[in-house]
Design a protein around this motif. Structure first.
Motif, PDB file in Angstrom:
ATOM      1  N   GLY A 153       0.815  -1.217   0.000  1.00 58.21           N
ATOM      2  CA  GLY A 153       0.000   0.000   0.000  1.00 58.21           C
ATOM      3  C   GLY A 153       0.844   1.260   0.000  1.00 58.21           C
ATOM      4  O   GLY A 153       0.528   2.237  -0.695  1.00 58.21           O
ATOM      5  N   THR A 154       1.929   1.260   0.754  1.00 57.41           N
ATOM      6  CA  THR A 154       2.812   2.425   0.802  1.00 57.41           C
ATOM      7  C   THR A 154       3.496   2.631  -0.548  1.00 57.41           C
ATOM      8  O   THR A 154       3.604   3.761  -1.034  1.00 57.41           O
ATOM      9  CB  THR A 154       3.866   2.266   1.912  1.00 57.41           C
ATOM     10  N   ILE A 155       3.925   1.544  -1.153  1.00 61.33           N
ATOM     11  CA  ILE A 155       4.545   1.642  -2.488  1.00 61.33           C
ATOM     12  C   ILE A 155       3.543   2.211  -3.481  1.00 61.33           C
ATOM     13  O   ILE A 155       3.872   3.102  -4.264  1.00 61.33           O
ATOM     14  CB  ILE A 155       5.074   0.264  -2.940  1.00 61.33           C
ATOM     15  N   ASP A 156       2.306   1.719  -3.451  1.00 61.01           N
ATOM     16  CA  ASP A 156       1.271   2.238  -4.353  1.00 61.01           C
ATOM     17  C   ASP A 156       1.018   3.722  -4.118  1.00 61.01           C
ATOM     18  O   ASP A 156       0.846   4.479  -5.076  1.00 61.01           O
ATOM     19  CB  ASP A 156      -0.027   1.447  -4.189  1.00 61.01           C
ATOM     20  N   GLN A 157       1.000   4.151  -2.850  1.00 61.16           N
ATOM     21  CA  GLN A 157       0.777   5.572  -2.549  1.00 61.16           C
ATOM     22  C   GLN A 157       1.901   6.431  -3.119  1.00 61.16           C
ATOM     23  O   GLN A 157       1.636   7.490  -3.693  1.00 61.16           O
ATOM     24  CB  GLN A 157       0.697   5.793  -1.044  1.00 61.16           C
ATOM     25  N   ILE A 158       3.126   5.989  -2.968  1.00 60.32           N
ATOM     26  CA  ILE A 158       4.258   6.761  -3.505  1.00 60.32           C
ATOM     27  C   ILE A 158       4.142   6.862  -5.023  1.00 60.32           C
ATOM     28  O   ILE A 158       4.314   7.939  -5.604  1.00 60.32           O
ATOM     29  CB  ILE A 158       5.606   6.122  -3.101  1.00 60.32           C
ATOM     30  N   LEU A 159       3.838   5.746  -5.669  1.00 60.17           N
ATOM     31  CA  LEU A 159       3.741   5.750  -7.129  1.00 60.17           C
ATOM     32  C   LEU A 159       2.556   6.574  -7.614  1.00 60.17           C
ATOM     33  O   LEU A 159       2.634   7.226  -8.662  1.00 60.17           O
ATOM     34  CB  LEU A 159       3.655   4.318  -7.659  1.00 60.17           C
ATOM     35  N   ASP A 160       1.447   6.569  -6.864  1.00 58.96           N
ATOM     36  CA  ASP A 160       0.261   7.336  -7.264  1.00 58.96           C
ATOM     37  C   ASP A 160       0.439   8.837  -7.069  1.00 58.96           C
ATOM     38  O   ASP A 160      -0.013   9.628  -7.894  1.00 58.96           O
ATOM     39  CB  ASP A 160      -0.970   6.875  -6.475  1.00 58.96           C
ATOM     40  N   LYS A 161       1.100   9.247  -5.988  1.00 58.78           N
ATOM     41  CA  LYS A 161       1.219  10.668  -5.665  1.00 58.78           C
ATOM     42  C   LYS A 161       2.332  11.366  -6.428  1.00 58.78           C
ATOM     43  O   LYS A 161       2.267  12.564  -6.651  1.00 58.78           O
ATOM     44  CB  LYS A 161       1.436  10.853  -4.167  1.00 58.78           C
ATOM     45  N   ALA A 162       3.348  10.626  -6.788  1.00 60.30           N
ATOM     46  CA  ALA A 162       4.522  11.249  -7.411  1.00 60.30           C
ATOM     47  C   ALA A 162       4.374  11.316  -8.920  1.00 60.30           C
ATOM     48  O   ALA A 162       4.094  10.330  -9.573  1.00 60.30           O
ATOM     49  CB  ALA A 162       5.779  10.461  -7.051  1.00 60.30           C
ATOM     50  N   ARG A 163       4.576  12.503  -9.437  1.00 62.55           N
ATOM     51  CA  ARG A 163       4.634  12.655 -10.892  1.00 62.55           C
ATOM     52  C   ARG A 163       6.030  12.283 -11.350  1.00 62.55           C
ATOM     53  O   ARG A 163       6.982  12.399 -10.575  1.00 62.55           O
ATOM     54  CB  ARG A 163       4.324  14.088 -11.273  1.00 62.55           C
ATOM     55  N   PRO A 164       6.193  11.845 -12.575  1.00 66.14           N
ATOM     56  CA  PRO A 164       7.539  11.517 -13.060  1.00 66.14           C
ATOM     57  C   PRO A 164       8.488  12.694 -12.871  1.00 66.14           C
ATOM     58  O   PRO A 164       8.118  13.845 -13.047  1.00 66.14           O
ATOM     59  CB  PRO A 164       7.328  11.196 -14.540  1.00 66.14           C
ATOM     60  N   PHE A 165       9.722  12.388 -12.495  1.00 69.95           N
ATOM     61  CA  PHE A 165      10.726  13.414 -12.227  1.00 69.95           C
ATOM     62  C   PHE A 165      11.183  14.062 -13.524  1.00 69.95           C
ATOM     63  O   PHE A 165      11.444  13.394 -14.516  1.00 69.95           O
ATOM     64  CB  PHE A 165      11.921  12.795 -11.514  1.00 69.95           C
ATOM     65  N   THR A 166      11.263  15.384 -13.516  1.00 71.85           N
ATOM     66  CA  THR A 166      11.829  16.133 -14.635  1.00 71.85           C
ATOM     67  C   THR A 166      12.760  17.193 -14.065  1.00 71.85           C
ATOM     68  O   THR A 166      12.516  17.732 -12.989  1.00 71.85           O
ATOM     69  CB  THR A 166      10.745  16.831 -15.485  1.00 71.85           C
ATOM     70  N   ARG A 167      13.816  17.464 -14.775  1.00 69.37           N
ATOM     71  CA  ARG A 167      14.723  18.539 -14.362  1.00 69.37           C
ATOM     72  C   ARG A 167      14.185  19.839 -14.916  1.00 69.37           C
ATOM     73  O   ARG A 167      13.713  19.899 -16.045  1.00 69.37           O
ATOM     74  CB  ARG A 167      16.128  18.289 -14.892  1.00 69.37           C
ATOM     75  N   GLY A 168      14.270  20.879 -14.138  1.00 70.42           N
ATOM     76  CA  GLY A 168      13.812  22.177 -14.594  1.00 70.42           C
ATOM     77  C   GLY A 168      14.623  22.672 -15.774  1.00 70.42           C
ATOM     78  O   GLY A 168      15.830  22.492 -15.823  1.00 70.42           O
ATOM     79  N   GLY A 169      13.947  23.268 -16.750  1.00 69.31           N
ATOM     80  CA  GLY A 169      14.634  23.856 -17.878  1.00 69.31           C
ATOM     81  C   GLY A 169      14.900  22.920 -19.038  1.00 69.31           C
ATOM     82  O   GLY A 169      15.379  23.348 -20.070  1.00 69.31           O
ATOM     83  N   ASP A 170      14.604  21.633 -18.871  1.00 76.27           N
ATOM     84  CA  ASP A 170      14.811  20.702 -19.979  1.00 76.27           C
ATOM     85  C   ASP A 170      13.778  20.968 -21.067  1.00 76.27           C
ATOM     86  O   ASP A 170      12.605  21.160 -20.802  1.00 76.27           O
ATOM     87  CB  ASP A 170      14.678  19.253 -19.530  1.00 76.27           C
TER      88      ASP A 170
END
Length: 81
Positions: A56-73
């Motif tokens: 459940g904790t793994i699912d929550q992390i995956l659901d809440k987090a948007r894919p990581f992007t570096r600023g300015g790319d």
């Protein structure tokens, strides 16, 4: 006298993702680390055991987090520049 160091697991191996270090990162990067474990072929039970988290904790992390992007790319091809 030379000190003996334990060899690192190597890039692209599940052992290269250290849970202690992973959870010091921002949520988006934590989710990326979890996704990488799945991409490396680990089963959900193996990922839970590796990270010490419940499913459940793994699912929550995956659901809440948007894919990581570096600023300015900028994707030059996609933007038509």
């Amino acid at each position: 006298m030379a000190t003996m160091t334990k060899p690192l697991p190597g890039f692209g191996k599940p052992g290269s993702i250290d849970p202690k270090q992973l959870f010091k990162l921002p949520l988006a990067m934590q989710a990326e680390g979890i996704r990488l474990l799945f991409e490396m072929g680990l089963s959900p039970n193996q990922v839970k055991a590796r990270l010490g988290l419940s499913g459940g904790t793994i699912d929550q992390i995956l659901d809440k987090a948007r894919p990581f992007t570096r600023g300015g790319d900028v994707n030059v091809v996609a933007e038509g520049m």
